[in-house]
Structures are given as structure tokens and as C-alpha cells.
Design an enzyme around this catalytic site. Structure first.
Site, PDB file in Angstrom:
ATOM      1  CB  CYS A 159      -0.933   0.021   1.204  1.00 37.82           C
ATOM      2  SG  CYS A 159      -2.248  -1.188   1.072  1.00 37.82           S
TER       3      CYS A 159
HETATM    4  N1  COA Z   1     -20.316  -9.369   7.445  1.00 38.82           N
HETATM    5  C1  COA Z   1     -20.854  -9.474   8.675  1.00 38.82           C
HETATM    6  N2  COA Z   1     -20.131  -9.689   9.783  1.00 38.82           N
HETATM    7  C2  COA Z   1     -18.802  -9.855   9.634  1.00 38.82           C
HETATM    8  C3  COA Z   1     -18.178  -9.776   8.378  1.00 38.82           C
HETATM    9  C4  COA Z   1     -18.983  -9.540   7.252  1.00 38.82           C
HETATM   10  N3  COA Z   1     -18.483  -9.449   6.014  1.00 38.82           N
HETATM   11  N4  COA Z   1     -16.834  -9.955   8.538  1.00 38.82           N
HETATM   12  C5  COA Z   1     -16.644 -10.146   9.854  1.00 38.82           C
HETATM   13  N5  COA Z   1     -17.820 -10.080  10.527  1.00 38.82           N
HETATM   14  C6  COA Z   1     -18.040 -10.253  11.965  1.00 38.82           C
HETATM   15  C7  COA Z   1     -17.016 -11.159  12.597  1.00 38.82           C
HETATM   16  O1  COA Z   1     -17.417 -12.502  12.485  1.00 38.82           O
HETATM   17  C8  COA Z   1     -16.988 -10.662  14.018  1.00 38.82           C
HETATM   18  O2  COA Z   1     -18.068 -11.248  14.717  1.00 38.82           O
HETATM   19  P1  COA Z   1     -17.918 -11.657  16.262  1.00 38.82           P
HETATM   20  O3  COA Z   1     -17.675 -10.372  16.984  1.00 38.82           O
HETATM   21  O4  COA Z   1     -19.247 -12.272  16.538  1.00 38.82           O
HETATM   22  O5  COA Z   1     -16.746 -12.599  16.320  1.00 38.82           O
HETATM   23  C9  COA Z   1     -17.285  -9.184  13.903  1.00 38.82           C
HETATM   24  O6  COA Z   1     -17.890  -8.994  12.616  1.00 38.82           O
HETATM   25  C10 COA Z   1     -16.062  -8.318  14.019  1.00 38.82           C
HETATM   26  O7  COA Z   1     -15.028  -8.788  13.106  1.00 38.82           O
HETATM   27  P2  COA Z   1     -13.638  -8.091  12.975  1.00 38.82           P
HETATM   28  O8  COA Z   1     -12.837  -8.735  11.888  1.00 38.82           O
HETATM   29  O9  COA Z   1     -13.006  -7.985  14.315  1.00 38.82           O
HETATM   30  O10 COA Z   1     -14.120  -6.654  12.458  1.00 38.82           O
HETATM   31  P3  COA Z   1     -13.472  -5.236  12.589  1.00 38.82           P
HETATM   32  O11 COA Z   1     -14.460  -4.377  13.256  1.00 38.82           O
HETATM   33  O12 COA Z   1     -12.080  -5.272  13.099  1.00 38.82           O
HETATM   34  O13 COA Z   1     -13.400  -4.788  11.048  1.00 38.82           O
HETATM   35  C11 COA Z   1     -11.798  -4.571   9.261  1.00 38.82           C
HETATM   36  C12 COA Z   1     -12.650  -5.511  10.104  1.00 38.82           C
HETATM   37  C13 COA Z   1     -10.921  -5.392   8.359  1.00 38.82           C
HETATM   38  C14 COA Z   1     -12.731  -3.710   8.413  1.00 38.82           C
HETATM   39  C15 COA Z   1     -10.969  -3.665  10.173  1.00 38.82           C
HETATM   40  O14 COA Z   1     -10.296  -4.404  11.152  1.00 38.82           O
HETATM   41  C16 COA Z   1      -9.985  -2.834   9.429  1.00 38.82           C
HETATM   42  O15 COA Z   1     -10.301  -2.087   8.531  1.00 38.82           O
HETATM   43  N6  COA Z   1      -8.731  -2.903   9.824  1.00 38.82           N
HETATM   44  C17 COA Z   1      -7.712  -2.078   9.219  1.00 38.82           C
HETATM   45  C18 COA Z   1      -6.824  -2.854   8.357  1.00 38.82           C
HETATM   46  C19 COA Z   1      -6.975  -2.625   6.909  1.00 38.82           C
HETATM   47  O16 COA Z   1      -7.905  -2.072   6.397  1.00 38.82           O
HETATM   48  N7  COA Z   1      -6.016  -3.137   6.181  1.00 38.82           N
HETATM   49  C20 COA Z   1      -6.034  -3.128   4.760  1.00 38.82           C
HETATM   50  C21 COA Z   1      -4.662  -3.122   4.241  1.00 38.82           C
HETATM   51  S1  COA Z   1      -3.869  -1.570   4.553  1.00 38.82           S
END
Ligand code: COA
Length: 376
Positions: A159
Site C-alpha cells: 500500500c
Molecule cells: N459481514 C458481517 N459480519 C462480519 C463480516 C462480514 N463481512 N466480517 C466479519 N464479521 C463479523 C465477525 O465474524 C466478528 O463477529 P464476532 O464479533 O461475533 O466474532 C465481527 O464482525 C467483528 O469482526 P472483525 O474482523 O473484528 O471486524 P473489525 O471491526 O475489526 O473490522 C476490518 C474488520 C478489516 C474492516 C478492520 O479491522 C480494518 O479495517 N482494519 C484495518 C486494516 C486494513 O484495512 N487493512 C487493509 C490493508 S492496509
């Protein structure tokens, strides 16, 4: 001794694929895949041998990431629950390859905005997170298609590829090795995204950007002075893609999900936000710039929550859209191109003397800052 050459950004260019996928379309396709998977594996699921797949949700995607849609080079196959990957005709070696084609389109846009003839460009850096092939370099193909003499090479810092490319170009100019350098970032991220992975299927989009970095002496009157650049890398497995030609050494694992993009999103969020915010503050201090007086931050576009936190730490208050514009909502995460799209689409209204920051962060980990000032 101070170099007599001074690198500036003369112009930027953008290529946006025509097709776009909304969250609604994406989730409908993903959930159709989940239903089919669970139906096909009903017996094994009932016997406890296979875990059933969970459906995705539009609300989750928008709340967790801020993404509402993403552009792609091939919409139909990505949305086909039986395919869920991009597909297009393989081109013969004599034809321009698809990654080079979108890079050329973005580069032409930058050249025309700068009023620069391609013949006067000295070098092309193809700076992107995924190259179409190992060699010949994509940059050399783009160079040839544009009719540029000189040299080109590929660089991949995930990135952060574009900001690393800008610093590399700026260093060539300072050293007198080039006067005009194109940094091209064609990002066909749909090829490395696992569209069957609920945790990440919504993240990426396709695009290409170009940045023309030149010596101030030949740049158009209206340009952006590069006040300073800073790069940082810290090894992390939290964003990883194990695809590569050495996968031939263990073909039994060739189709496993680690050969596409995988991440520990939460860890990335927690570790990268403080690292990048501190890096920006340190670099602003080194350059004698008051971070709170920055007119605009063009941040990497991965997640609105991350950008909000970073901007808050830098500016000392909650940033609004004018201070830290979002393009993630319609483009998704476009890897190295994200901060450049934000800069390209949201910089015309700044006035001469305004100072801003282009900043990238991502896999590696890698991060890059480019402080710029509007001139002319
Ligand atoms: N639809 C519905 N629910 C989903 C889902 C989807 N597509 N994907 C995950 N979930 C659920 C999970 O199962 C989890 O449920 P639980 O709490 O019952 O276990 C919950 O949502 C939270 O999941 P999590 O992965 O912890 O979500 P998050 O809030 O951390 O968001 C990202 C995920 C990836 C959007 C976030 O962590 C993020 O943007 N991180 C920054 C990293 C990044 O963007 N990197 C890219 C490269 S630079």
C-alpha cells in the site's frame, strides 16, 4: 552541498474502471455462494466435519470500513457465485498487458495535465502492490507504450508503493539523474482479493494513478513543492500474501487462502494507527511544519476509522471531510493508489502557499509521508 535540483509534483493522473460493485450487489453474490456451499456440504456440516459459512452484511461492511462500493476491471465474474474472481482473455505478448494499459491511461492523464510531452520524461517507476508478471518489468512496457526514452523499473512496497515511488523519483531529481519521472500505480487488487472470504471480501477495488515528479525548473507554474519525504518499514505478518512462483515447490498448498490477501484487521488497526500518527508528527517537527496548521491530509484509504484516528492525532481535533477527504466510500481500498486518488480529486481548491500531506500505510508494515505545498 545543497543540490540545485528541486523535486516537485507537476501533476497527477487517474484511471477509474467503468464498472462498479455496490455493497448490496457484493453481499447478494457472497450470500448466494454461502447458501450454495452450505447446501452442497449439508451432510458434512450436519456430521460436524465441515464448518458452515456465515453470511456477510451490508451494514457490517459500511460500519466497519466506510466502504460503499468499489470499481473493478471485470464485474460479472467477480459477482458470479461459481467464479468469484476476475476473468478476461489472456492477451498475446504483442498486445499491451492489462496492468500496463491502465497505468498508461493514468500516466497520459498526468502528462496532459502537466502539458508534458512523453518524450521529455526520463524514467517510469511502476510502483504497485501486485505486478502482473515478474519480467519484463511493467514499467518498461509502460515506458515503451508512452514513447519514453530512458529507463523504468518496478517497485512493490504494497500500500505504500506510491509514496516510496515519489521519494525515489525525488531522489533521482535531486541527484541530477533525471528531470522528469512518472510514478505509475496500476492496482488491479481484484486479482489478489479472496472474494470468498467474509472477513475481507469487501475491502479492495481496482484503479490506476500516476504522479509526475519533476525538477522545479521545468515544472508548470502551478505545481506542488515537495517539502520533505520520509519512509518507514517494520516487518509484520498481519497483512500477508504468500502468492509467488516458489509456490510450485509445494503444489499441494497452491490453492490455499494464504496465496491471496489475508490480514489480522484488528491488529493492523491497533498497530498502524499510532505508528503512522507518530511518524507524521516527527516528520512535521523535522521540517518545521505545525501539524495543526496543515490545510489537508490525503491519507491512505483503507478504513474510515483508521483515518479519523490518525487525522485527529495529527490535527489535534476531529477532522472533517475538507481536512481529510474520503474516496474509500466509492473506490474501496485501492492499495497504493488510495492517497493519490484523494490528492488528485481533492486538491484543486487549495491556494498557493497551502501545505498538506500525502500519507500511505499498509503491508510490510510500510508507511510513507510526502509533505507538499501548493505553488503558483
Ligand atoms: N459481514 C458481517 N459480519 C462480519 C463480516 C462480514 N463481512 N466480517 C466479519 N464479521 C463479523 C465477525 O465474524 C466478528 O463477529 P464476532 O464479533 O461475533 O466474532 C465481527 O464482525 C467483528 O469482526 P472483525 O474482523 O473484528 O471486524 P473489525 O471491526 O475489526 O473490522 C476490518 C474488520 C478489516 C474492516 C478492520 O479491522 C480494518 O479495517 N482494519 C484495518 C486494516 C486494513 O484495512 N487493512 C487493509 C490493508 S492496509
Amino acid at each position: 552541498m545543497q543540490s540545485s535540483y528541486r523535486p516537485v509534483i507537476s501533476a497527477t493522473g487517474l484511471f477509474t474502471p467503468e464498472e462498479s460493485i455496490s455493497n448490496e450487489e457484493l453481499v447478494a453474490s457472497f450470500n448466494a455462494y454461502v447458501e450454495r456451499f452450505n447446501a452442497r456440504n449439508a451432510e458434512a456440516i450436519a456430521a460436524g466435519e465441515v464448518e458452515p459459512l456465515e453470511p456477510s452484511s451490508v451494514e457490517f461492511i459500511e460500519k466497519a470500513s466506510g466502504i460503499k462500493a468499489r470499481h473493478v476491471m471485470a464485474k460479472a465474474p467477480v459477482l458470479d457465485p461459481e467464479i468469484m474472481a476476475p476473468r478476461w482473455e489472456e492477451r498475446p505478448n504483442e498486445a499491451l498487458s492489462i496492468l500496463a494499459e491502465i497505468g498508461v491511461a493514468a500516466a497520459r492523464d498526468a502528462l496532459s495535465r502537466a502539458g508534458r510531452d512523453a518524450a521529455d520524461v526520463d524514467a517510469v517507476l511502476c510502483a504497485a502492490s501486485n505486478m502482473q508478471r515478474p519480467y519484463p518489468a511493467m514499467a518498461i512496457e509502460i515506458q515503451q507504450a508512452l514513447g519514453i526514452e530512458g529507463f523504468g523499473f518496478d517497485m512493490n512496497v504494497a500500500c505504500s508503493s506510491a509514496t516510496f515511488g515519489i521519494q525515489t523519483a525525488a531522489d533521482y531529481i535531486r541527484a541530477g539523474n533525471a528531470r522528469s519521472v512518472l510514478v505509475v500505480s496500476p492496482e488491479i487488487t481484484s486479482g489478489h482479493l479472496n472474494w470468498r472470504d467474509r472477513d475481507s471480501h469487501f475491502i479492495f477495488g481496482d484503479v490506476a494513478t500516476a504522479v509526475l515528479v519533476e525538477d522545479a525548473a521545468i515544472a508548470p507554474a502551478q505545481h506542488w513543492d515537495i517539502l520533505g519525504t520520509r519512509l518507514k518499514t517494520v516487518f509484520s505478518n498481519n497483512i500477508r500474501n504468500n502468492f509467488g512462483f516458489l509456490n510450485r515447490a509445494h503444489p499441494e498448498t497452491a490453492d490455499q487462502p494464504d496465496k491471496l490477501f489475508v490480514q489480522q484487521g484488528r491488529k493492523v488497526f491497533k498497530e498502524v494507527v499510532p505508528m503512522v500518527a507518530q511518524m507524521i508528527l516527527d516528520e512535521a517537527g523535522r521540517l518545521g511544519i505545525d501539524p495543526q496548521a496543515l490545510r489537508r491530509l490525503w491519507l491512505h484509504q483503507a478504513n474510515t476509522g483508521m483515518n479519523r484516528l490518525i487525522a485527529h492525532r495529527v490535527l489535534g481535533h476531529e477532522a472533517d471531510e475538507d481536512e481529510s477527504p474520503t474516496v474509500l466510500d466509492t473506490y474501496g481500498n485501492t492499495s497504493s493508489a488510495g492517497s493519490i486518488i484523494a490528492f488528485h480529486l481533492h486538491s484543486d481548491d487549495l491556494e498557493a502557499g497551502d501545505t498538506g500531506l500525502i500519507c500511505s500505510f499498509g503491508a510490510g508494515y510500510s508507511a510513507g509521508t510526502v509533505f507538499v505545498r501548493r505553488m503558483g
